[in-house]
Write an enzyme that holds these catalytic residues in place. Structure first.
Site, PDB file in Angstrom:
ATOM      1  N   LYS A  27     -12.269 -66.786   5.090  1.00 21.80           N
ATOM      2  CA  LYS A  27     -13.067 -66.138   4.050  1.00 21.80           C
ATOM      3  C   LYS A  27     -12.177 -65.415   3.044  1.00 21.80           C
ATOM      4  O   LYS A  27     -11.096 -64.941   3.373  1.00 21.80           O
ATOM      5  CB  LYS A  27     -14.060 -65.140   4.673  1.00 21.80           C
ATOM      6  CG  LYS A  27     -13.425 -63.900   5.282  1.00 21.80           C
ATOM      7  CD  LYS A  27     -14.479 -62.979   5.881  1.00 21.80           C
ATOM      8  CE  LYS A  27     -13.808 -61.756   6.529  1.00 21.80           C
ATOM      9  NZ  LYS A  27     -14.772 -60.894   7.206  1.00 21.80           N
ATOM     10  N   ASP A  57     -26.412 -24.152   8.306  1.00 18.00           N
ATOM     11  CA  ASP A  57     -25.583 -24.762   7.268  1.00 18.00           C
ATOM     12  C   ASP A  57     -25.009 -26.112   7.680  1.00 18.00           C
ATOM     13  O   ASP A  57     -24.229 -26.719   6.948  1.00 18.00           O
ATOM     14  CB  ASP A  57     -24.451 -23.816   6.865  1.00 18.00           C
ATOM     15  CG  ASP A  57     -23.452 -23.566   7.992  1.00 18.00           C
ATOM     16  OD1 ASP A  57     -23.755 -23.957   9.147  1.00 18.00           O
ATOM     17  OD2 ASP A  57     -22.381 -22.987   7.727  1.00 18.00           O
ATOM     18  N   GLY A  58     -25.367 -26.589   8.887  1.00 15.12           N
ATOM     19  CA  GLY A  58     -24.883 -27.872   9.370  1.00 15.12           C
ATOM     20  C   GLY A  58     -23.731 -27.764  10.343  1.00 15.12           C
ATOM     21  O   GLY A  58     -23.358 -28.747  10.991  1.00 15.12           O
ATOM     22  N   THR A 108     -20.784 -61.480   7.051  1.00 13.76           N
ATOM     23  CA  THR A 108     -19.791 -62.489   7.432  1.00 13.76           C
ATOM     24  C   THR A 108     -20.348 -63.431   8.485  1.00 13.76           C
ATOM     25  O   THR A 108     -20.229 -64.660   8.370  1.00 13.76           O
ATOM     26  CB  THR A 108     -18.508 -61.814   7.952  1.00 13.76           C
ATOM     27  OG1 THR A 108     -17.906 -61.058   6.904  1.00 13.76           O
ATOM     28  CG2 THR A 108     -17.510 -62.841   8.457  1.00 13.76           C
ATOM     29  N   ASP A 144     -16.417 -61.875  17.424  1.00 12.34           N
ATOM     30  CA  ASP A 144     -15.933 -60.812  16.543  1.00 12.34           C
ATOM     31  C   ASP A 144     -15.994 -59.482  17.288  1.00 12.34           C
ATOM     32  O   ASP A 144     -16.644 -59.378  18.344  1.00 12.34           O
ATOM     33  CB  ASP A 144     -16.777 -60.749  15.264  1.00 12.34           C
ATOM     34  CG  ASP A 144     -15.982 -60.273  14.056  1.00 12.34           C
ATOM     35  OD1 ASP A 144     -14.845 -59.784  14.250  1.00 12.34           O
ATOM     36  OD2 ASP A 144     -16.489 -60.372  12.920  1.00 12.34           O
ATOM     37  N   ALA A 158     -23.328 -57.640   8.844  1.00 12.43           N
ATOM     38  CA  ALA A 158     -23.706 -58.969   9.370  1.00 12.43           C
ATOM     39  C   ALA A 158     -23.581 -60.058   8.312  1.00 12.43           C
ATOM     40  O   ALA A 158     -23.946 -61.210   8.561  1.00 12.43           O
ATOM     41  CB  ALA A 158     -25.113 -58.976   9.962  1.00 12.43           C
ATOM     42  N   ARG A 180     -12.547 -62.249   0.333  1.00 10.69           N
ATOM     43  CA  ARG A 180     -13.422 -61.147  -0.068  1.00 10.69           C
ATOM     44  C   ARG A 180     -13.230 -60.796  -1.544  1.00 10.69           C
ATOM     45  O   ARG A 180     -12.116 -60.767  -2.037  1.00 10.69           O
ATOM     46  CB  ARG A 180     -13.149 -59.898   0.770  1.00 10.69           C
ATOM     47  CG  ARG A 180     -13.698 -59.967   2.194  1.00 10.69           C
ATOM     48  CD  ARG A 180     -13.730 -58.569   2.801  1.00 10.69           C
ATOM     49  NE  ARG A 180     -14.164 -58.579   4.184  1.00 10.69           N
ATOM     50  CZ  ARG A 180     -15.439 -58.582   4.574  1.00 10.69           C
ATOM     51  NH1 ARG A 180     -16.396 -58.604   3.660  1.00 10.69           N
ATOM     52  NH2 ARG A 180     -15.746 -58.568   5.857  1.00 10.69           N
TER      53      ARG A 180
END
Length: 318
Positions: free
Chosen positions: A195, A41-42, A229, A221, A227, A197
């Site tokens: 930037k 069931d995981g 940005t 960063d 990727a 968003r």
């Protein structure tokens, strides 16, 4: 009377086996044996195939693809606690949910704080991680946090490039402190990409603060996710007259079309670490290992040495 140190045992979660193997080799000790049983069931259950009683246990697991890896780490901590480990350190090279460090809009969770609570409640005595997205996350914990700095890995590499007109850049305003820290090592100038968003993982607009004309730019960063940005910042920098642009990023999340985006970008290279294993390939991606740094930090913790001594790179890299 000489100091007595507890036996160290290193174990790898299923999400960080390759890095854990490198750390164990650098440390000079084989990884401990552990089995992860999976049910149809995981559901899964980790258990140790050897005694950890009275040992200083280091559990190595990044929490990228965070839910399964995080929950596996929590179960590993609980199992070690119930098996009478003396001291449990969760080594989390990449700390997932770190971008959820505050309420930036109404009715949202502060995921990073919740994860800190979970790790502590599970029984961890100490956390070791690298380049948290927000350094103040250390304050979310009521147990010691060793915050390793990847600059000690990246700075020597950048120095080896011998870039004639080096300028450090941040791809956004939030990373300006990180960029300035790198710039100090090289007595270099800093430029910032501002930037805006539209929504998560989607940039509406970007502008450059500072002069990049004729400069060899290194973008700094902590996380490279889609990727987008870095790619947009690199294009804007080259359009404004830079000689070259490359990027340094600690954690290569690289989701969605990130590998294609990097490959098709104007970046000369993207330098990352192995805190997260790469899922794809790009001729532009170079991986630097964090294993030696983590191994030295584990030694210092076990022998009650200084962690900050590992990051005294300013003088040696002048």
């Amino acid at each position: 009377m000489p100091l007595q140190f507890n036996t160290v045992k290193l174990f790898a979660g299923s999400g960080s086996k390759e890095l854990a193997q490198k750390i164990s080799q650098s440390y000079g000790k084989e990884l401990g044996e552990m089995t992860l049983s999976r049910f149809s069931d995981g559901e899964f259950q980790p258990f140790y195939n050897e005694s950890v009683r009275g040992s200083d246990v280091f559990l190595i697991q990044s929490t990228y693809q965070p839910t399964d890896n995080l929950f596996e780490l929590l179960l590993m901590i609980d199992a070690a606690k119930r098996a009478s480990a003396h001291y449990i350190t969760a080594v989390v090279p990449y700390f997932g949910f770190a971008r959820q460090d505050r309420k930036d809009k109404p009715r949202v969770a502060i995921g990073a704080k919740m994860i800190a609570n979970l790790l502590t409640a599970a029984g961890a005595h100490r956390i070791m991680t690298m380049d948290l997205h927000a350094a103040q996350i250390q304050g979310f914990f009521d147990i010691p946090v060793d915050h390793l700095d990847a600059a000690s890995i990246f700075v020597p590499y950048i120095k080896s490039l011998n870039l004639p007109n080096l300028t450090i850049a941040s791809p956004d305003m939030g990373g300006s402190y990180r960029a300035r820290t790198f710039a100090k090592y090289f007595n270099a100038e800093v430029v910032i990409c501002d930037k805006q968003r539209k929504r998560a993982n989607e940039i509406e607009s970007m502008s450059i603060i500072g002069d990049v004309t004729g400069q060899d730019i290194v973008l700094i960063d902590d996380i490279c996710d889609t990727a987008g940005t870095l790619s947009k910042a690199a294009s804007l920098i080259m359009e404004n007259g830079a000689s070259s642009v490359r990027a340094v990023c600690t954690h290569p999340v690289l989701s969605g079309k990130a590998y294609e985006t990097v490959e098709n970008s104007v970046l000369s290279e993207l330098i990352v670490t192995d805190t997260i294993p790469l899922k794809g390939k790009s001729s532009k991606i170079k991986v630097l290992s964090t294993a030696d740094l983590f191994a030295r930090a584990i030694t210092n913790i076990n022998e009650h040495g200084s962690i900050s001594d590992l990051f005294k790179i300013f003088d040696q890299n002048k």
